[in-house]
Design a protein around this motif. Structure first.
Motif, PDB file in Angstrom:
ATOM      1  N   ALA A 261     100.125  12.395  14.929  1.00 34.37           N
ATOM      2  CA  ALA A 261     100.909  13.268  15.807  1.00 34.37           C
ATOM      3  C   ALA A 261     100.724  14.729  15.412  1.00 34.37           C
ATOM      4  N   GLY A 262     100.686  15.004  14.105  1.00 38.89           N
ATOM      5  CA  GLY A 262     100.489  16.377  13.645  1.00 38.89           C
ATOM      6  C   GLY A 262      99.136  16.938  14.052  1.00 38.89           C
ATOM      7  N   VAL A 263      98.102  16.120  13.965  1.00 35.58           N
ATOM      8  CA  VAL A 263      96.766  16.556  14.380  1.00 35.58           C
ATOM      9  C   VAL A 263      96.744  16.842  15.878  1.00 35.58           C
ATOM     10  N   ILE A 264      97.313  15.925  16.653  1.00 35.36           N
ATOM     11  CA  ILE A 264      97.338  16.093  18.106  1.00 35.36           C
ATOM     12  C   ILE A 264      98.091  17.357  18.497  1.00 35.36           C
ATOM     13  N   MET A 265      99.258  17.571  17.895  1.00 38.74           N
ATOM     14  CA  MET A 265     100.062  18.728  18.266  1.00 38.74           C
ATOM     15  C   MET A 265      99.358  20.034  17.916  1.00 38.74           C
ATOM     16  N   ARG A 266      98.636  20.055  16.809  1.00 38.53           N
ATOM     17  CA  ARG A 266      97.885  21.256  16.468  1.00 38.53           C
ATOM     18  C   ARG A 266      96.802  21.528  17.522  1.00 38.53           C
ATOM     19  N   GLY A 267      96.173  20.462  18.017  1.00 44.57           N
ATOM     20  CA  GLY A 267      95.184  20.654  19.070  1.00 44.57           C
ATOM     21  C   GLY A 267      95.804  21.169  20.346  1.00 44.57           C
ATOM     22  N   TRP A 268      96.937  20.573  20.741  1.00 47.56           N
ATOM     23  CA  TRP A 268      97.636  21.043  21.937  1.00 47.56           C
ATOM     24  C   TRP A 268      97.987  22.520  21.821  1.00 47.56           C
ATOM     25  N   ARG A 269      98.578  22.896  20.700  1.00 44.02           N
ATOM     26  CA  ARG A 269      99.101  24.258  20.558  1.00 44.02           C
ATOM     27  C   ARG A 269      97.976  25.294  20.471  1.00 44.02           C
ATOM     28  N   GLU A 270      96.854  24.910  19.886  1.00 42.26           N
ATOM     29  CA  GLU A 270      95.717  25.837  19.875  1.00 42.26           C
ATOM     30  C   GLU A 270      95.197  26.056  21.290  1.00 42.26           C
ATOM     31  N   LEU A 271      95.103  24.987  22.059  1.00 34.47           N
ATOM     32  CA  LEU A 271      94.635  25.109  23.439  1.00 34.47           C
ATOM     33  C   LEU A 271      95.627  25.908  24.283  1.00 34.47           C
ATOM     34  N   VAL A 272      96.909  25.742  24.032  1.00 30.77           N
ATOM     35  CA  VAL A 272      97.935  26.525  24.731  1.00 30.77           C
ATOM     36  C   VAL A 272      97.696  28.016  24.516  1.00 30.77           C
ATOM     37  N   TRP A 273      97.447  28.400  23.262  1.00 30.49           N
ATOM     38  CA  TRP A 273      97.231  29.823  22.978  1.00 30.49           C
ATOM     39  C   TRP A 273      96.009  30.347  23.735  1.00 30.49           C
ATOM     40  N   ARG A 274      94.934  29.572  23.749  1.00 31.08           N
ATOM     41  CA  ARG A 274      93.713  30.022  24.428  1.00 31.08           C
ATOM     42  C   ARG A 274      93.914  30.103  25.942  1.00 31.08           C
TER      43      ARG A 274
END
Length: 315
Positions: A251-264
């Protein structure tokens, strides 16, 4: 790997690769100091999340000029903004939980996350306290507006990802975990880029991306207790699929991916030079969130009888 891990990896883990690919070249000079990671009892968490945080921290934000926030929601950036959000969320949760509505799942999770943000802000965890207060309040206002209009029967302008999530709640045909993932997808992948673009990616002291990244560590501490509370109150199957803390690491890995894409995505919104270019970015965000919603909707179908009976006693 548990069934949950496999499903989430299939649907969501590619976001991490996509988010990192969208980022600019690594720039150690531009990176903000990495926050101290949350202690991880799981060896997999220690192995993956620390280095992953360091990598995400090295992904420099694009150079975006600072612009003043011009909205009416939490214009002051005061702590009272989050206090108001928490109070409204508690009122909503009490109402929907009393009816055992399937929207109770995300209402509870969102309340617990907001309480965590409030505590982090007041502990000095973030560099820009006013910005976090404002982001939290604007983010919540968008959620309140969407859910209020939906409950009133107004479907005008409801984003596709939210339509899928909210209709699934009304249909009572999903597992609690499915409702959670659908709402999280709509909230983060669809709404969050717009919120960041509105509140501002850059302040007088520079980019806010370090503060955005910093919250990843706080989220790590929420998965286990929130999932346990969801299971205790609303759906006893919520945390049935478990592999110790390994699933929390996923879940932590997935959320980091989501949040990085959100910023971009937020950067793309801000940097769009013409209305047509901005509409194209908006369409990309909508389509991406809607695709994720359809995949999740198909993967977590469940009959509601046992879940509803449990909630009637424990909710």
């Amino acid at each position: 790997m548990t069934p949950l891990t496999r499903v989430l990896a299939l649907l969501l883990a590619p976001l991490l690769t996509l988010g990192l690919t969208l980022g600019p070249a690594l720039s150690p000079a531009a990176a903000a100091p990495a926050p101290a990671p949350t202690p991880q009892p799981d060896p997999l968490g220690r192995l993956l999340l620390g280095p992953l945080d360091a990598l995400v921290g090295l992904l420099a934000p694009l150079p975006i000029p600072a612009t003043p926030y011009t909205g009416d929601v939490c214009a002051s950036g005061a702590d009272a903004c989050i206090d108001d959000v928490v109070a409204r969320m508690q009122t909503r949760l009490d109402r929907v939980a009393g009816d055992c509505a399937h929207s109770s799942i995300f209402s509870l999770a969102y309340l617990r996350v907001t309480e965590n943000v409030r505590d982090a802000v007041r502990s000095g965890y973030f560099a820009d306290r006013a910005w976090l207060n404002r982001v939290d309040a604007v983010f919540a206002e968008l959620y309140f507006d969407t859910t209020t209009r939906w409950e009133a029967g107004d479907r005008t302008g409801i984003p596709a990802a939210w339509r899928i999530a909210l209709q699934a709640e009304d249909d009572r045909a999903m597992s609690g975990l499915g409702n959670f993932l659908l709402a999280m997808n709509a909230h983060i992948n669809r709404d969050f880029p717009h919120v960041l673009a509105t509140v501002g990616l850059t302040g007088p002291d520079g980019s806010h991306k370090a503060d955005h990244n910093r919250y990843n560590n706080r989220l790590d501490s929420l998965y286990a207790p929130v999932f346990a509370e969801e299971a205790a109150r609303f759906d006893p199957t919520f945390d049935d699929i478990d592999a110790g803390t390994a699933d929390e690491t996923v879940a932590g890995v997935i959320m980091r991916g989501w949040r990085e894409l959100v910023w971009r995505h937020a950067e793309a919104l801000v940097l769009a030079r013409t209305p047509a270019a901005r509409r194209l970015v908006e369409q990309q965000i909508e389509q991406y969130a809607a695709l994720q919603a359809r995949l999740i909707r198909a993967a977590f179908v469940a009959k509601p009888a046992a879940r509803d009976a449990w909630c009637a006693t424990h909710g």
